[in-house]
Each structure stands twice: as C-alpha cells, then as structure tokens.
Write a protein that holds these residues in place. Structure first.
Motif, PDB file in Angstrom:
ATOM      1  N   VAL A 159     -10.141  -1.324  -3.330  1.00 24.09           N
ATOM      2  CA  VAL A 159      -9.481  -1.215  -4.640  1.00 24.09           C
ATOM      3  C   VAL A 159      -8.360  -2.228  -4.799  1.00 24.09           C
ATOM      4  CG1 VAL A 159     -10.057   1.234  -4.861  1.00 24.09           C
ATOM      5  CG2 VAL A 159      -7.865   0.573  -3.825  1.00 24.09           C
ATOM      6  N   ALA A 160      -8.343  -3.248  -3.967  1.00 27.22           N
ATOM      7  CA  ALA A 160      -7.299  -4.273  -4.077  1.00 27.22           C
ATOM      8  C   ALA A 160      -7.387  -4.959  -5.432  1.00 27.22           C
ATOM      9  CB  ALA A 160      -7.457  -5.300  -2.958  1.00 27.22           C
ATOM     10  N   PRO A 161      -6.253  -5.308  -6.036  1.00 23.87           N
ATOM     11  CA  PRO A 161      -6.269  -5.969  -7.350  1.00 23.87           C
ATOM     12  C   PRO A 161      -7.112  -7.246  -7.310  1.00 23.87           C
ATOM     13  CG  PRO A 161      -4.039  -5.327  -6.754  1.00 23.87           C
ATOM     14  CD  PRO A 161      -4.884  -5.084  -5.547  1.00 23.87           C
ATOM     15  N   GLN A 162      -7.748  -7.519  -8.438  1.00 28.61           N
ATOM     16  CA  GLN A 162      -8.530  -8.739  -8.534  1.00 28.61           C
ATOM     17  C   GLN A 162      -7.620  -9.960  -8.416  1.00 28.61           C
ATOM     18  OE1 GLN A 162     -10.760  -8.517 -12.190  1.00 28.61           O
ATOM     19  NE2 GLN A 162     -12.282  -7.158 -11.337  1.00 28.61           N
ATOM     20  N   ALA A 171       0.839  -1.193   0.000  1.00 20.27           N
ATOM     21  CA  ALA A 171       0.000   0.000   0.000  1.00 20.27           C
ATOM     22  C   ALA A 171       0.874   1.242   0.000  1.00 20.27           C
ATOM     23  CB  ALA A 171      -0.913  -0.005   1.214  1.00 20.27           C
ATOM     24  N   MET A 172       0.693   2.068  -1.031  1.00 22.83           N
ATOM     25  CA  MET A 172       1.411   3.342  -1.142  1.00 22.83           C
ATOM     26  C   MET A 172       0.373   4.435  -1.349  1.00 22.83           C
ATOM     27  SD  MET A 172       4.701   2.709  -0.909  1.00 22.83           S
ATOM     28  CE  MET A 172       5.531   4.091  -1.697  1.00 22.83           C
ATOM     29  N   GLY A 173       0.168   5.244  -0.313  1.00 23.31           N
ATOM     30  CA  GLY A 173      -0.860   6.271  -0.422  1.00 23.31           C
ATOM     31  C   GLY A 173      -2.234   5.626  -0.506  1.00 23.31           C
ATOM     32  N   ALA A 174      -2.973   5.988  -1.541  1.00 22.60           N
ATOM     33  CA  ALA A 174      -4.324   5.467  -1.715  1.00 22.60           C
ATOM     34  C   ALA A 174      -4.394   4.362  -2.758  1.00 22.60           C
ATOM     35  CB  ALA A 174      -5.275   6.610  -2.109  1.00 22.60           C
ATOM     36  N   GLU A 175      -3.258   3.781  -3.124  1.00 24.33           N
ATOM     37  CA  GLU A 175      -3.260   2.749  -4.157  1.00 24.33           C
ATOM     38  C   GLU A 175      -2.299   1.632  -3.791  1.00 24.33           C
ATOM     39  OE1 GLU A 175      -1.969   4.602  -7.751  1.00 24.33           O
ATOM     40  OE2 GLU A 175       0.092   4.859  -7.074  1.00 24.33           O
ATOM     41  N   TRP A 176      -2.485   0.515  -4.467  1.00 32.23           N
ATOM     42  CA  TRP A 176      -1.579  -0.626  -4.342  1.00 32.23           C
ATOM     43  C   TRP A 176      -0.530  -0.537  -5.429  1.00 32.23           C
ATOM     44  CZ3 TRP A 176      -1.927  -3.686  -0.185  1.00 32.23           C
ATOM     45  CH2 TRP A 176      -3.148  -3.734   0.507  1.00 32.23           C
ATOM     46  N   ARG A 177       0.719  -0.699  -5.042  1.00 34.32           N
ATOM     47  CA  ARG A 177       1.794  -0.595  -6.024  1.00 34.32           C
ATOM     48  C   ARG A 177       2.681  -1.845  -5.936  1.00 34.32           C
ATOM     49  NH1 ARG A 177       4.991   4.762  -5.534  1.00 34.32           N
ATOM     50  NH2 ARG A 177       2.837   5.482  -5.601  1.00 34.32           N
ATOM     51  N   GLN A 178       3.014  -2.381  -7.105  1.00 33.70           N
ATOM     52  CA  GLN A 178       3.866  -3.569  -7.142  1.00 33.70           C
ATOM     53  C   GLN A 178       5.255  -3.219  -6.614  1.00 33.70           C
ATOM     54  OE1 GLN A 178       3.899  -5.613 -10.912  1.00 33.70           O
ATOM     55  NE2 GLN A 178       5.911  -6.508 -10.528  1.00 33.70           N
ATOM     56  N   ARG A 221       1.872   4.184  10.657  1.00 38.42           N
ATOM     57  CA  ARG A 221       1.335   5.365  11.327  1.00 38.42           C
ATOM     58  C   ARG A 221       0.501   6.249  10.412  1.00 38.42           C
ATOM     59  NH1 ARG A 221       3.101   6.225  16.348  1.00 38.42           N
ATOM     60  NH2 ARG A 221       4.857   4.988  17.119  1.00 38.42           N
ATOM     61  N   SER A 222       0.648   6.096   9.101  1.00 36.78           N
ATOM     62  CA  SER A 222      -0.139   6.909   8.174  1.00 36.78           C
ATOM     63  C   SER A 222      -1.476   6.258   7.813  1.00 36.78           C
ATOM     64  CB  SER A 222       0.657   7.158   6.885  1.00 36.78           C
ATOM     65  OG  SER A 222       0.873   5.941   6.183  1.00 36.78           O
ATOM     66  N   LEU A 223      -1.723   5.055   8.323  1.00 35.25           N
ATOM     67  CA  LEU A 223      -2.946   4.326   7.982  1.00 35.25           C
ATOM     68  C   LEU A 223      -4.111   4.822   8.827  1.00 35.25           C
ATOM     69  CD1 LEU A 223      -4.005   2.000   6.195  1.00 35.25           C
ATOM     70  CD2 LEU A 223      -3.559   0.455   8.103  1.00 35.25           C
ATOM     71  N   SER A 224      -5.164   5.255   8.161  1.00 36.93           N
ATOM     72  CA  SER A 224      -6.369   5.721   8.840  1.00 36.93           C
ATOM     73  C   SER A 224      -7.536   4.797   8.516  1.00 36.93           C
ATOM     74  CB  SER A 224      -6.706   7.157   8.414  1.00 36.93           C
ATOM     75  OG  SER A 224      -7.002   7.194   7.022  1.00 36.93           O
ATOM     76  N   ASP A 225      -8.673   5.016   9.174  1.00 37.83           N
ATOM     77  CA  ASP A 225      -9.853   4.191   8.927  1.00 37.83           C
ATOM     78  C   ASP A 225     -10.310   4.306   7.476  1.00 37.83           C
ATOM     79  OD1 ASP A 225      -9.641   3.676  11.583  1.00 37.83           O
ATOM     80  OD2 ASP A 225     -11.404   4.836  12.195  1.00 37.83           O
ATOM     81  N   ASP A 226     -10.394   5.532   6.979  1.00 40.84           N
ATOM     82  CA  ASP A 226     -10.861   5.746   5.607  1.00 40.84           C
ATOM     83  C   ASP A 226      -9.894   5.145   4.592  1.00 40.84           C
ATOM     84  OD1 ASP A 226     -13.066   7.066   6.537  1.00 40.84           O
ATOM     85  OD2 ASP A 226     -12.197   9.068   6.319  1.00 40.84           O
ATOM     86  N   ARG A 227      -8.602   5.301   4.846  1.00 41.09           N
ATOM     87  CA  ARG A 227      -7.615   4.770   3.897  1.00 41.09           C
ATOM     88  C   ARG A 227      -7.637   3.245   3.874  1.00 41.09           C
ATOM     89  NH1 ARG A 227      -1.541   4.406   4.732  1.00 41.09           N
ATOM     90  NH2 ARG A 227      -0.748   3.744   2.717  1.00 41.09           N
ATOM     91  N   LEU A 228      -7.805   2.619   5.024  1.00 43.99           N
ATOM     92  CA  LEU A 228      -7.904   1.157   5.063  1.00 43.99           C
ATOM     93  C   LEU A 228      -9.123   0.679   4.285  1.00 43.99           C
ATOM     94  CD1 LEU A 228      -7.031  -1.608   6.108  1.00 43.99           C
ATOM     95  CD2 LEU A 228      -8.379  -1.170   8.171  1.00 43.99           C
ATOM     96  N   ASN A 229     -10.258   1.314   4.499  1.00 41.93           N
ATOM     97  CA  ASN A 229     -11.468   0.945   3.754  1.00 41.93           C
ATOM     98  C   ASN A 229     -11.265   1.092   2.260  1.00 41.93           C
ATOM     99  OD1 ASN A 229     -13.942  -0.137   4.681  1.00 41.93           O
ATOM    100  ND2 ASN A 229     -14.270   1.654   5.973  1.00 41.93           N
ATOM    101  N   HIS A 230     -10.628   2.199   1.857  1.00 41.03           N
ATOM    102  CA  HIS A 230     -10.403   2.447   0.441  1.00 41.03           C
ATOM    103  C   HIS A 230      -9.462   1.399  -0.157  1.00 41.03           C
ATOM    104  CE1 HIS A 230      -9.721   4.618  -3.311  1.00 41.03           C
ATOM    105  NE2 HIS A 230      -8.417   4.480  -3.094  1.00 41.03           N
ATOM    106  N   LEU A 231      -8.375   1.093   0.541  1.00 40.47           N
ATOM    107  CA  LEU A 231      -7.405   0.127   0.017  1.00 40.47           C
ATOM    108  C   LEU A 231      -8.021  -1.259  -0.134  1.00 40.47           C
ATOM    109  CD1 LEU A 231      -4.235   1.221   2.019  1.00 40.47           C
ATOM    110  CD2 LEU A 231      -4.525   1.331  -0.464  1.00 40.47           C
ATOM    111  N   LEU A 232      -8.848  -1.653   0.821  1.00 42.13           N
ATOM    112  CA  LEU A 232      -9.490  -2.954   0.709  1.00 42.13           C
ATOM    113  C   LEU A 232     -10.477  -2.989  -0.456  1.00 42.13           C
ATOM    114  CD1 LEU A 232     -10.174  -3.918   4.442  1.00 42.13           C
ATOM    115  CD2 LEU A 232      -8.311  -4.647   2.960  1.00 42.13           C
ATOM    116  N   ALA A 292     -16.119 -10.290  -2.327  1.00 45.50           N
ATOM    117  CA  ALA A 292     -15.195 -11.016  -3.214  1.00 45.50           C
ATOM    118  C   ALA A 292     -13.761 -10.799  -2.753  1.00 45.50           C
ATOM    119  CB  ALA A 292     -15.386 -10.579  -4.660  1.00 45.50           C
ATOM    120  N   ARG A 293     -13.521 -11.069  -1.466  1.00 46.45           N
ATOM    121  CA  ARG A 293     -12.244 -10.734  -0.857  1.00 46.45           C
ATOM    122  C   ARG A 293     -11.773 -11.878   0.028  1.00 46.45           C
ATOM    123  NH1 ARG A 293     -13.062  -5.913   2.898  1.00 46.45           N
ATOM    124  NH2 ARG A 293     -13.539  -7.553   4.390  1.00 46.45           N
ATOM    125  N   ILE A 294     -10.466 -12.160  -0.041  1.00 44.29           N
ATOM    126  CA  ILE A 294      -9.844 -13.165   0.813  1.00 44.29           C
ATOM    127  C   ILE A 294      -8.806 -12.455   1.674  1.00 44.29           C
ATOM    128  CG2 ILE A 294      -8.497 -15.282   0.889  1.00 44.29           C
ATOM    129  CD1 ILE A 294      -9.569 -15.979  -1.866  1.00 44.29           C
TER     130      ILE A 294
END
Length: 419
Positions: free
Chosen positions: A272-275, A171-178, A259-270, A324-326
């Motif tokens: 938009v996780a890659p399929q 997790a980098m910011g609001a997106e998942w990065r390889q 320390r930068s992880l917030s409630d909203d950011r966690l919800n967003h990352l989950l 649709a999440r594991i």
C-alpha cells in the motif's frame, strides 16, 4: 326510511359534513405527502448521482482542500492549522478554513452540487484517535464525469501545493503517514559521489521507470532493488533524498528494527505504499546479520522484533510481493548481510559509497566556493588527502561550514578536518 333519504339527511347534517371534510382533507394531504416522498425517491434514484468518500480514502484530504477552495461563501467553517516551510527555511503558520460538518452548496461547471460532510461521533479511528468522517457529493444528472473532474482537480491542487518538495512518509500501524514538513527538493548535483556513480544509478532507475512493458513481456517481476553500502557519513541517505527529488518521488522510510513490525505488516505496508515513491530501508544490518555470524552469536539472527528473516525475504521477492516498486537499502557493514538478502532479484544493483577521493574533494570545494579557480580546489584536495585518506563527505561539509566565506582558511586549516 329509504336509503337515499338517509344519505341526503347525512349530507345535510352540518356535523357530519364538517367531519367528512376534515377526513378528506387529511387523507388528501397524507396521499400528497406520500406521493412527494415516493417522487423524491424515484427522482434521486434515476435523475441524481452521488459520490461518497470516507476519511480513510487517500483522496479525502485532497477533497477537503478542494471544497475550501470552491465553497468560499459558506458561513459554517472548521479550521485546519498547518505549517509551511519557505525557501529560506523559515517556518510560518497557515490557517485553512474548510466547511464544517453539515450541508453546503457550491456552483461548479454550471451545476449546483450539494456537499454533505458527516462526522460519526460514536466511532473513532483507533490509529489516529480522530472521528470517522465522510463527505458526500450529490449532483443532478447521471454523468459520472463531473465527479471524475472534481477528483482530478483536487489531486492537481494537492500536487501543486507540494510542487518542488519531497514528501516523507513513515509507517504508522497499517498505513503510511506523512511526517514533518515536505522538504525542498535537494539538487542531485549537491551530493558529490565518486565520478560516474551518481549517473550510473540515476540512469538505471530512470530506465526501470520507463520500461514496464519490457518486464511484462519477458515475465520478469516489475520491481527494482538497490543496496548502497559503505562507511557512515559518505552520502548514502543524502543521495537517495536527492534522487527522489530528481524523480519527483516521495520517500517511504521504514525501520526493520521496529519491534512492532511483523511479516504480515511488512507485506501489507509494501503493497500500500504511495505511488511514485521510493521505499527506504536504512541500516538493514541492524535488524539481521548473516547466518555465518549467527553461528557465533545465535540470538543475533533472530531479528529485533516479530519480523522474521524469511518474512523479509518473501516481502522483497516472494509470491505475495508487490510490483512497480523501487526499494533502496543502506548499510554500513555489508559483510554482515546474509547472501540471500542481497542476491539478484532482491538487490539488483549494489554500489559502494566510500570515503572522498581526490575528484570528490575538488568538486565539493568548487561547489562551496564557485568563484575559486580549479588550482585552488586541487590544492585543497591534495592537502586533505595528505592528512587522511579516510575523510567522509560529512566531515568535508562540516569543515566548509566553519569557513563559509574564507576558502583560504579552509585550505590552511585542513588538518582540523578529521578532528
């Protein structure tokens, strides 16, 4: 002078005739240019189709690779340097030439396609520091299938390059990065858990993936949570990595103690996780402890950053949680976890992964030394358990690495396995 004679006189005047001719030619050219512009607009609007893909879209990198595959004759190029890991583990450098910003033409399925790659010099992505880009495809006709075929081919080409490998995301910011290199898929048999444990988890995950309709018909949220707990070095993370390879899934690794992880950011990352990915939350006890322990140390229950315990619970099994999440969670101290975190719906299957049993020791010995008879594996297992009954898989593997080609020495020096 009659008006008719006046017109004839003007007509015979060479200066007036020249000026009138120039005005007429200019007017005609202006009308022709305007007509051409209008005609071009009408043609583009009704007889051409375009597709714009911004750089923030997931398919953007796929399309750049696809373009470089087809636009082999363009002379205006940019270079992208990447690294490739071979079967031996050796890393080699790879240079990919892709069309530079500008206009390019390719011949695809008996049609000319114009490709315009734009780069905004005044705008940058604040997360990556790279300029905003977009690529626009233009083709004659109104059939969208040509763009659908291009996207499908680009996706298949990208998947082919990653075939046989497990992609890791962070997790980098609001997106998942390889990050890192795509790893070679680890065989599931290379991780030896207690007899029947691996098969039970694999069967449960595969049954979940195969039956979305069953969940939908019964109104059950289509998501599955797993908790692997036990001493460190016993194979929890290794098993999840091998499981991802078995399922042909990627792994999204997230640290709840960020320390930068917030409630909203966690919800967003989950959301938009890659399929086709496994979300891995390692060492969840490091972020929150149970409320019983919190009474002894009030500051321990507050978390490590801006993420709250209620925010974590809602992200895993709340109104805004995605389907649709594991999700796999790991911990070395299950007793420190709050019961609300591990209740059914958030954790559907809990599995202890502990120190090596006699069966595990035999299997690991036979895997490292396949030419040895079963009696040799039995002897090693018995002597190892005589030394200690709290041996981790990591310790056994490290011991075998010291005696790669000498199984007898591995058995004779089994006393050093716990040192």
């Amino acid at each position: 002078m009659p008006f008719a004679d006046f017109v004839v006189a003007l007509k015979d005047n060479p200066y007036f005739g020249a000026g009138f001719g120039l005005v007429g030619v200019g007017t005609a050219l202006a009308l022709a240019r305007k007509g051409a512009q209008l005609g071009s607009v009408v043609f583009r609007r009704h007889y051409m189709i375009t597709l714009e893909v911004p750089s923030k879209d997931k398919s953007y990198q796929w399309l750049l690779s696809w373009i470089s595959h087809y636009a082999k004759h363009t002379q205006h190029l940019s270079v992208e340097t990447s690294y490739r890991q071979h079967e031996s583990g050796r890393i080699s450098t790879k240079f990919d030439f892709i069309p530079s910003p500008g206009n390019h033409f390719i011949w695809y399925r008996r049609k000319w396609i114009r490709i315009e790659r734009n780069r905004e010099k005044q705008m940058i992505n604040l997360q990556t520091g790279t300029p905003w880009e977009s690529v626009t495809f233009t083709a004659v006709g109104t059939n969208r299938d040509i763009f659908f075929n291009i996207l499908q081919e680009a996706r298949e080409l990208a998947l082919k390059e990653q075939e046989g490998r497990t992609v890791m995301y962070t997790a980098m910011g609001a997106e998942w990065r390889q990050f890192g290199f795509p790893r070679r898929r680890r065989p599931l048999a290379s991780v030896v858990l207690e007899e029947g444990v691996s098969e039970k988890i694999v069967q449960d995950v595969k049954e979940f993936i195969r039956n979305p309709k069953w969940y939908n018909e019964r109104g059950i949220p289509y998501r599955r949570g797993y908790l692997l707990y036990g001493p460190p070095g016993c194979g929890k993370s290794s098993f999840i990595t091998a499981l991802a390879g078995e399922l042909e899934h990627s792994i999204c690794l997230m640290s709840l103690s960020d320390r930068s992880l917030s409630d909203d950011r966690l919800n967003h990352l989950l959301s938009v996780a890659p399929q086709q990915s496994i979300i891995l939350l390692e060492d969840v006890d490091a972020a929150f402890v149970s409320r019983d322990l919190a009474t002894e140390n009030p500051t321990a229950y507050q978390g490590m950053g801006r993420l709250t315990f209620s925010g974590l619970l809602n992200a895993l099994d709340g109104v805004a949680s995605t389907e649709a999440r594991i999700v796999f969670m790991t911990t070395n101290h299950v007793d420190r976890l709050d019961p609300a975190l591990v209740r059914p719906g958030r954790v559907d299957l809990k599995q202890y992964v502990g120190h090596c049993s006699c069966w595990q020791l035999r299997c690991m010995f036979q895997r490292f030394y396949p030419e040895q008879p079963p009696v040799a594996a039995e002897k090693f297992a018995e002597q190892a358990l005589a030394v200690s009954d709290r041996i981790s898989a990591a310790q056994v593997q490290g011991h075998f690495m010291l005696h790669k080609a000498d199984p007898d020495a591995a058995t004779e020096n089994v006393g050093s396995i716990v040192h």
